[in-house]
Each structure stands twice: as structure tokens, then as C-alpha cells.
Design a protein around this motif. Structure first.
Motif, PDB file in Angstrom:
ATOM      1  N   ARG A  77       6.203   7.226  -5.335  1.00  8.26           N
ATOM      2  CA  ARG A  77       6.635   6.405  -4.214  1.00  8.26           C
ATOM      3  C   ARG A  77       5.844   6.803  -2.973  1.00  8.26           C
ATOM      4  NH1 ARG A  77      10.783   3.508  -5.815  1.00  8.26           N
ATOM      5  NH2 ARG A  77      11.112   2.729  -3.707  1.00  8.26           N
ATOM      6  N   TYR A  78       6.001   5.996  -1.921  1.00  4.66           N
ATOM      7  CA  TYR A  78       5.208   6.229  -0.717  1.00  4.66           C
ATOM      8  C   TYR A  78       5.395   7.656  -0.182  1.00  4.66           C
ATOM      9  CZ  TYR A  78       4.403   1.155  -0.384  1.00  4.66           C
ATOM     10  OH  TYR A  78       4.030  -0.141  -0.628  1.00  4.66           O
ATOM     11  N   GLU A  79       6.672   8.110  -0.135  1.00  5.71           N
ATOM     12  CA  GLU A  79       6.916   9.430   0.454  1.00  5.71           C
ATOM     13  C   GLU A  79       6.352  10.542  -0.424  1.00  5.71           C
ATOM     14  OE1 GLU A  79       9.153   7.069   0.026  1.00  5.71           O
ATOM     15  OE2 GLU A  79      10.820   7.724  -1.249  1.00  5.71           O
ATOM     16  N   GLU A  80       6.359  10.348  -1.725  1.00  4.77           N
ATOM     17  CA  GLU A  80       5.785  11.364  -2.615  1.00  4.77           C
ATOM     18  C   GLU A  80       4.264  11.416  -2.468  1.00  4.77           C
ATOM     19  OE1 GLU A  80       8.974  11.210  -6.307  1.00  4.77           O
ATOM     20  OE2 GLU A  80       7.406   9.684  -6.170  1.00  4.77           O
ATOM     21  N   ILE A  81       3.660  10.265  -2.352  1.00  6.91           N
ATOM     22  CA  ILE A  81       2.206  10.239  -2.127  1.00  6.91           C
ATOM     23  C   ILE A  81       1.868  10.892  -0.790  1.00  6.91           C
ATOM     24  CG2 ILE A  81       0.225   8.696  -1.795  1.00  6.91           C
ATOM     25  CD1 ILE A  81       1.609   6.722  -3.686  1.00  6.91           C
ATOM     26  N   ALA A  82       2.742  10.678   0.195  1.00  4.26           N
ATOM     27  CA  ALA A  82       2.511  11.292   1.504  1.00  4.26           C
ATOM     28  C   ALA A  82       2.530  12.809   1.400  1.00  4.26           C
ATOM     29  CB  ALA A  82       3.575  10.803   2.488  1.00  4.26           C
ATOM     30  N   GLN A  83       3.457  13.332   0.589  1.00  3.96           N
ATOM     31  CA  GLN A  83       3.514  14.793   0.420  1.00  3.96           C
ATOM     32  C   GLN A  83       2.264  15.324  -0.280  1.00  3.96           C
ATOM     33  OE1 GLN A  83       7.163  15.573  -1.636  1.00  3.96           O
ATOM     34  NE2 GLN A  83       8.453  15.208   0.167  1.00  3.96           N
ATOM     35  N   ILE A  84       1.773  14.595  -1.246  1.00  4.12           N
ATOM     36  CA  ILE A  84       0.598  15.065  -1.989  1.00  4.12           C
ATOM     37  C   ILE A  84      -0.650  15.018  -1.133  1.00  4.12           C
ATOM     38  CG2 ILE A  84      -0.927  14.477  -3.922  1.00  4.12           C
ATOM     39  CD1 ILE A  84       1.599  13.628  -5.458  1.00  4.12           C
ATOM     40  N   THR A  85      -0.803  13.931  -0.403  1.00  2.00           N
ATOM     41  CA  THR A  85      -2.043  13.728   0.348  1.00  2.00           C
ATOM     42  C   THR A  85      -2.008  14.311   1.748  1.00  2.00           C
ATOM     43  OG1 THR A  85      -1.227  11.569   1.084  1.00  2.00           O
ATOM     44  CG2 THR A  85      -2.555  11.623  -0.929  1.00  2.00           C
ATOM     45  N   GLY A  86      -0.801  14.660   2.217  1.00  2.00           N
ATOM     46  CA  GLY A  86      -0.697  15.182   3.570  1.00  2.00           C
ATOM     47  C   GLY A  86      -0.693  14.099   4.624  1.00  2.00           C
ATOM     48  N   LEU A  87      -0.525  12.861   4.232  1.00  2.00           N
ATOM     49  CA  LEU A  87      -0.448  11.754   5.189  1.00  2.00           C
ATOM     50  C   LEU A  87       1.015  11.457   5.499  1.00  2.00           C
ATOM     51  CD1 LEU A  87      -3.048   9.417   3.411  1.00  2.00           C
ATOM     52  CD2 LEU A  87      -3.469  10.859   5.416  1.00  2.00           C
ATOM     53  N   THR A  88       1.229  10.567   6.465  1.00  2.00           N
ATOM     54  CA  THR A  88       2.587  10.117   6.736  1.00  2.00           C
ATOM     55  C   THR A  88       2.914   8.941   5.820  1.00  2.00           C
ATOM     56  OG1 THR A  88       1.874   8.561   8.433  1.00  2.00           O
ATOM     57  CG2 THR A  88       2.355  10.827   9.143  1.00  2.00           C
ATOM     58  N   ASP A  89       4.204   8.627   5.730  1.00  2.00           N
ATOM     59  CA  ASP A  89       4.620   7.496   4.902  1.00  2.00           C
ATOM     60  C   ASP A  89       3.970   6.198   5.382  1.00  2.00           C
ATOM     61  OD1 ASP A  89       6.136   9.460   3.829  1.00  2.00           O
ATOM     62  OD2 ASP A  89       8.084   8.551   4.278  1.00  2.00           O
ATOM     63  N   ALA A  90       3.939   6.026   6.692  1.00  2.00           N
ATOM     64  CA  ALA A  90       3.364   4.793   7.258  1.00  2.00           C
ATOM     65  C   ALA A  90       1.866   4.721   6.964  1.00  2.00           C
ATOM     66  CB  ALA A  90       3.612   4.756   8.764  1.00  2.00           C
ATOM     67  N   GLN A  91       1.202   5.865   7.072  1.00  2.00           N
ATOM     68  CA  GLN A  91      -0.240   5.871   6.756  1.00  2.00           C
ATOM     69  C   GLN A  91      -0.478   5.505   5.297  1.00  2.00           C
ATOM     70  OE1 GLN A  91      -1.076   9.891   8.153  1.00  2.00           O
ATOM     71  NE2 GLN A  91      -2.505   9.066   9.696  1.00  2.00           N
ATOM     72  N   VAL A  92       0.324   6.062   4.431  1.00  3.06           N
ATOM     73  CA  VAL A  92       0.176   5.757   3.012  1.00  3.06           C
ATOM     74  C   VAL A  92       0.353   4.257   2.782  1.00  3.06           C
ATOM     75  CG1 VAL A  92       1.237   6.046   0.746  1.00  3.06           C
ATOM     76  CG2 VAL A  92       0.855   8.031   2.201  1.00  3.06           C
ATOM     77  N   LYS A  93       1.369   3.708   3.403  1.00  9.29           N
ATOM     78  CA  LYS A  93       1.650   2.283   3.214  1.00  9.29           C
ATOM     79  C   LYS A  93       0.492   1.423   3.740  1.00  9.29           C
ATOM     80  CE  LYS A  93       5.289  -1.098   4.216  1.00  9.29           C
ATOM     81  NZ  LYS A  93       6.566  -1.335   4.915  1.00  9.29           N
ATOM     82  N   VAL A  94       0.011   1.755   4.903  1.00  6.33           N
ATOM     83  CA  VAL A  94      -1.068   0.963   5.502  1.00  6.33           C
ATOM     84  C   VAL A  94      -2.360   1.089   4.685  1.00  6.33           C
ATOM     85  CG1 VAL A  94      -2.568   0.786   7.522  1.00  6.33           C
ATOM     86  CG2 VAL A  94      -0.103   1.034   7.812  1.00  6.33           C
ATOM     87  N   TYR A  95      -2.736   2.332   4.340  1.00  6.57           N
ATOM     88  CA  TYR A  95      -3.971   2.539   3.584  1.00  6.57           C
ATOM     89  C   TYR A  95      -3.898   1.882   2.208  1.00  6.57           C
ATOM     90  CZ  TYR A  95      -5.103   6.125   7.075  1.00  6.57           C
ATOM     91  OH  TYR A  95      -5.367   6.797   8.258  1.00  6.57           O
ATOM     92  N   LEU A  96      -2.736   1.967   1.610  1.00  2.44           N
ATOM     93  CA  LEU A  96      -2.573   1.373   0.285  1.00  2.44           C
ATOM     94  C   LEU A  96      -2.659  -0.154   0.354  1.00  2.44           C
ATOM     95  CD1 LEU A  96      -2.139   2.428  -2.564  1.00  2.44           C
ATOM     96  CD2 LEU A  96       0.315   2.348  -2.182  1.00  2.44           C
ATOM     97  N   HIS A  97      -2.097  -0.721   1.382  1.00  3.86           N
ATOM     98  CA  HIS A  97      -2.156  -2.187   1.524  1.00  3.86           C
ATOM     99  C   HIS A  97      -3.577  -2.652   1.806  1.00  3.86           C
ATOM    100  CE1 HIS A  97       2.423  -2.761   2.314  1.00  3.86           C
ATOM    101  NE2 HIS A  97       2.144  -2.166   1.175  1.00  3.86           N
ATOM    102  N   ARG A  98      -4.282  -1.866   2.577  1.00  2.56           N
ATOM    103  CA  ARG A  98      -5.686  -2.224   2.816  1.00  2.56           C
ATOM    104  C   ARG A  98      -6.459  -2.182   1.496  1.00  2.56           C
ATOM    105  NH1 ARG A  98      -7.082   1.574   8.003  1.00  2.56           N
ATOM    106  NH2 ARG A  98      -5.847   0.454   9.575  1.00  2.56           N
ATOM    107  N   ALA A  99      -6.202  -1.166   0.688  1.00  7.21           N
ATOM    108  CA  ALA A  99      -6.907  -1.047  -0.595  1.00  7.21           C
ATOM    109  C   ALA A  99      -6.540  -2.217  -1.511  1.00  7.21           C
ATOM    110  CB  ALA A  99      -6.537   0.274  -1.256  1.00  7.21           C
ATOM    111  N   ARG A 100      -5.267  -2.600  -1.500  1.00  7.56           N
ATOM    112  CA  ARG A 100      -4.847  -3.733  -2.328  1.00  7.56           C
ATOM    113  C   ARG A 100      -5.572  -5.013  -1.899  1.00  7.56           C
ATOM    114  NH1 ARG A 100      -2.402  -1.793  -6.796  1.00  7.56           N
ATOM    115  NH2 ARG A 100      -0.580  -0.529  -6.347  1.00  7.56           N
ATOM    116  N   LYS A 101      -5.707  -5.160  -0.641  1.00  3.71           N
ATOM    117  CA  LYS A 101      -6.354  -6.379  -0.140  1.00  3.71           C
ATOM    118  C   LYS A 101      -7.825  -6.402  -0.532  1.00  3.71           C
ATOM    119  CE  LYS A 101      -6.272  -9.171   4.085  1.00  3.71           C
ATOM    120  NZ  LYS A 101      -5.864 -10.349   3.348  1.00  3.71           N
TER     121      LYS A 101
END
Lengths: 281, 158
Positions: B121-145
Motif C-alpha cells: 500500500r502507499y504507506e508501506e511503499i513510503a516506509q520502504i522508499t523513505g518518501l511521504t505517502d503523498a509523494q508516493v501517490k503523486v509519483y506513482l500516478h505520474r508513472a501510471r500516466k
């Protein structure tokens, strides 16, 4: 609420699997209203990658670490266990009996002032009944308890006992509360559990707790005797003779005392014609 | 973490970590190194890591090493040219998607793989990567696009 401005975000969250069931239903309803978005949603779904499970790490065994060698402890046989248990049980029982013996010290005291016999015991659990005593029955005195208890209260009790070493026990019947017999207690009476002689019917006695005490004075008297004899400037043979004489004297004194007690219990009756003269001692 | 728990982690997560590292680095040899180093770090830190968090710890180490590899490779200005040719009439969607993933930067690719491969989930990815939840969501959406646009463009070509 899903609009044309935010529907794309909902589609991507749908692809990520982060939509709640309600949001999922709202998105599907929005797409049903706008069929042109179905193709875009399918394109987002295609971006979802699937892992190729046939791709594996070949050298996995090299990553494993050896487990520490297990220590094998040979269990002893049941015989050894039983021997150890037996030794432990013997030690435990010995300690228990030793401690119990140190705690037990009994005294039986007859209270004459309240016309009741009172048994005082060091431990309430040892309290028991004492048989009724007749007027002319001497109080039996049990042998002393030769045990030492190192306790402050007990020492005080011993000191008090020394002061009352000449305590008089009076045996009184309810009909005739007269002192009939006097006994000097030189040694610590015990045997609260022993029945008094001439018991007709058992009477429950009031029990009062008395701190445990010892008969250290007995040992002290013996020691004093010994030291007195030792200090005499005579040889051992004469000491032995002197000790024998003292023993004989003590025996004679005891006999005289006993005869005296017997005399108290006797009376002389003289009949003169129709009159009876009774002389009591 | 005890030795047997560490060995259980090896048996359970080595393959998934290797697939993740392969996609992140793009090279099987680099992926082997990443996996080996990740487990070596886990072994050294095993006293501080519970078995329940072993998987996240491994992916965190692998992610950091993959990003480091990407940065080193960027200095050399090495760039893999994606294959534009497709099999006529029968395009392999998986290969197209792999090529689309290779268009992403290291971080965005790792986010997509953690999401799709491992289901974090977003928060778990944030813990692994050291990013915030919002950053994970934004970066992931950009990648999806980016991925969607690539797939749509290939589909149009086909």
C-alpha cells in the motif's frame, strides 16, 4: 464526488487498488454515464505489471547460514533422578523436623485464682484438654524440655521463669477451694498434652498463648554445679565422692519431701465412744 | 531474528527480491549483487530486525542499492535504447509493458514494481522508499500516466 476534473485520479487509484468499495461503485457509475472513459480505464488497467514467477534466484543456497550446532545432553537414568529426589526429600524432612522441634515448647499451668485450670502452651496448636484434678492429687510434673531457642521473647520468658522458680501450684476443687498441696517447681513443666492422674471427666481448659521458652536454666544449673565442683581444690576422686554424697542427700531430701506430701494427704481418726476425732495435717 | 528465521527469509523472499532487482536494475548480474548485498545487510542487522519486518527491510535495502546503481550509471551516461519494433500482427503486451517500464526513471519504476509485484500500500511503499505517502501517490500516478500514454501510442502504431 467524481467529476471531470478528478476522474483520472480515481482511475489511477482504481488501478492501484486503493479505492474503497463505495469509491469503486461511484467510479463505475461515473463511467457508465460517460462511455468514452471506458477505453481510458482499460488503458490504466494495462499498466499493471504482473510478476514473472518463473524467474527465480538461482544461488539461493549460498545465502543460507548454517544453524548453530545443537548440544546433545544425555539425560541421566531414572535411577539417578530417584536417588537425587530421595536425598532432597530426606534433607527437606530433616530441616522441617528440626525447625518444628525448635518451635515446640509447652507448659501446663494451673490457675487457681479463677477456679479454672488453664493450659498455657507455647503453640496454640498443641493445646489440648486436661483432666480434672482431685483435691488430694499432686500435680504431675513432666521432665524438662531440653531445647534451646534463640529468641528474645523466649529469653524474657526464661528470665521470668527463673524469678518464679519457686512458683506454687495449687490444686483446688470447686467445693473446697483450699490449698491442699504445694509443689515447688524446679524444672520446667511440660506435657500439656498429658492427662492428669485421677481423671474422671474431661474439661476443656482455657488456653492462653505463652511465648516459647527453653529450659536453658537446667543446663545452666548443671554447668554451675560442674563449675563449682571443678573449682574445689580437691582431687577428682574426692569430687566424685562429693558428688555421690550430694546425690544421696538429694535423694533423701526427695524422699522426705514425698513423705511430707503423703502426710498432708493423710489424716488420723480417733474414735472415742460415739465421737470421732479427725486430725488432718 | 534468529538464524533459522533468517534462512526462512532467504527461502521465502529471495526470488521476489531478485525479480524486483532485475526490473529495477535491468541487468541480471546487478540483480544478483543487489540480492546478495541485501541479505548480507539483513544478516548483519539481524539482531535489530524482526522476522515480520524482514521482507520490508530487504526491499528497502534493494531499493536503495538499485537507486545508487542508477545514479552511478547516469554519470557514465549509459542509456538503454528501447526496441521500437514489435512483432507484426501479434504484439506481446508484456514486452511492451517492460519497454514502457524501462522508460521510467529508477524511482518511479521501483514504485510501480512495489505496487504491482508485491502489492504494498502507499504507506508501506513510503516506509520502504523513505518518501511521504503523498509523494508516493503523486509519483506513482505520474508513472501510471507515462505507462498508459506509452501503451496507447504503441497501440495506435499497431
Amino acid at each position: 464526488m467524481i467529476t471531470w476534473e478528478n476522474y483520472e485520479e480515481y482511475m489511477m487509484m482504481h488501478t492501484d487498488g486503493e479505492l474503497s468499495p463505495d469509491e469503486e461503485r461511484a467510479l463505475m457509475a461515473f463511467i457508465e454515464q460517460h462511455h468514452e472513459l471506458k477505453k481510458e480505464l482499460a488503458a490504466f488497467d494495462l499498466t499493471r505489471s504482473v510478476a514473472d514467477n518463473t524467474q527465480v534466484y538461482a544461488n539461493k543456497e549460498a545465502l543460507l547460514k548454517p544453524l548453530p550446532a545443537k548440544r546433545i545432553i544425555a539425560l541421566p537414568t531414572w535411577g539417578r533422578y530417584s536417588i537425587a529426589a530421595g536425598i532432597a526429600a530426606i534433607i527437606f524432612i530433616s530441616l522441617f523436623r528440626y525447625q518444628s522441634a525448635n518451635k515446640i515448647s509447652e507448659v501446663a499451668v494451673i490457675d487457681t485464682t479463677s477456679h479454672k485450670q488453664t493450659a498455657r502452651t507455647a503453640t496454640p496448636a498443641l493445646a489440648t484438654t486436661i483432666a480434672p484434678v482431685k483435691n488430694d492429687t499432686p500435680v504431675s510434673v513432666a521432665p524438662p524440655v531440653a531445647r534451646a531457642v534463640a529468641h528474645t521473647d523466649m529469653k524474657l520468658a526464661v528470665k521470668e521463669r527463673r524469678n518464679k522458680q519457686q512458683q506454687v501450684l495449687q490444686v483446688i476443687t470447686p467445693e473446697q477451694p483450699v490449698v491442699k498441696e504445694v509443689i515447688t517447681i524446679r524444672e520446667l513443666p511440660v506435657a500439656a498434652t498429658q492427662k492428669m492422674p485421677s481423671a474422671n471427666e474431661p474439661v476443656m481448659q482455657e488456653i492462653k498463648e505463652l511465648p516459647a521458652y527453653t529450659t536453658v536454666e537446667v543446663a545452666d544449673d548443671e554447668a554451675k554445679k560442674r563449675s563449682f565442683l571443678d573449682r574445689l581444690p580437691i582431687d577428682d576422686l574426692k569430687k566424685q565422692q562429693l558428688e555421690n554424697i550430694a546425690g544421696s542427700f538429694a535423694g533423701a531430701y526427695h524422699d522426705v519431701n514425698k513423705a511430707k506430701q503423703d502426710l498432708y494427704s493423710k489424716s488420723i481418726t480417733i474414735k472415742v465412744e460415739k465421737r470421732k476425732l479427725i486430725i488432718g495435717f | 531474528m534468529e538464524v533459522n528465521e533468517y534462512n526462512a527469509c532467504v527461502k521465502e523472499w529471495a526470488d521476489a527480491l531478485f525479480r524486483f532487482a532485475c526490473k529495477c536494475t535491468g541487468h541480471s548480474d546487478d540483480a544478483h549483487d543487489v540480492v546478495q548485498n541485501s541479505f548480507e545487510v539483513l544478516w548483519q542487522k539481524r539482531q535489530d530486525v524482526d522476522k515480520a519486518k524482514g521482507k520490508a527491510f530487504l526491499f528497502q535495502v534493494a531499493y536503495n542499492q538499485s537507486v545508487d546503481n542508477f545514479r552511478k550509471r547516469s554519470k557514465v551516461s549509459y542509456k538503454e535504447i528501447p526496441e521500437e519494433s514489435t512483432t507484426p500482427g501479434n504484439p506481446d503486451l508484456k514486452k511492451i509493458l517492460d519497454r514502457a517500464l524501462s522508460q521510467l526513471d529508477e524511482q518511479a519504476r521501483a514504485l510501480v514494481l512495489l505496487k504491482d509485484y508485491e502489492g504494498y500500500r502507499y504507506e508501506e511503499i513510503a516506509q520502504i522508499t523513505g518518501l511521504t505517502d503523498a509523494q508516493v501517490k503523486v509519483y506513482l500516478h505520474r508513472a501510471r500516466k507515462v505507462l498508459k500514454d506509452y501503451l496507447v501510442s504503441v497501440e495506435n502504431i499497431i
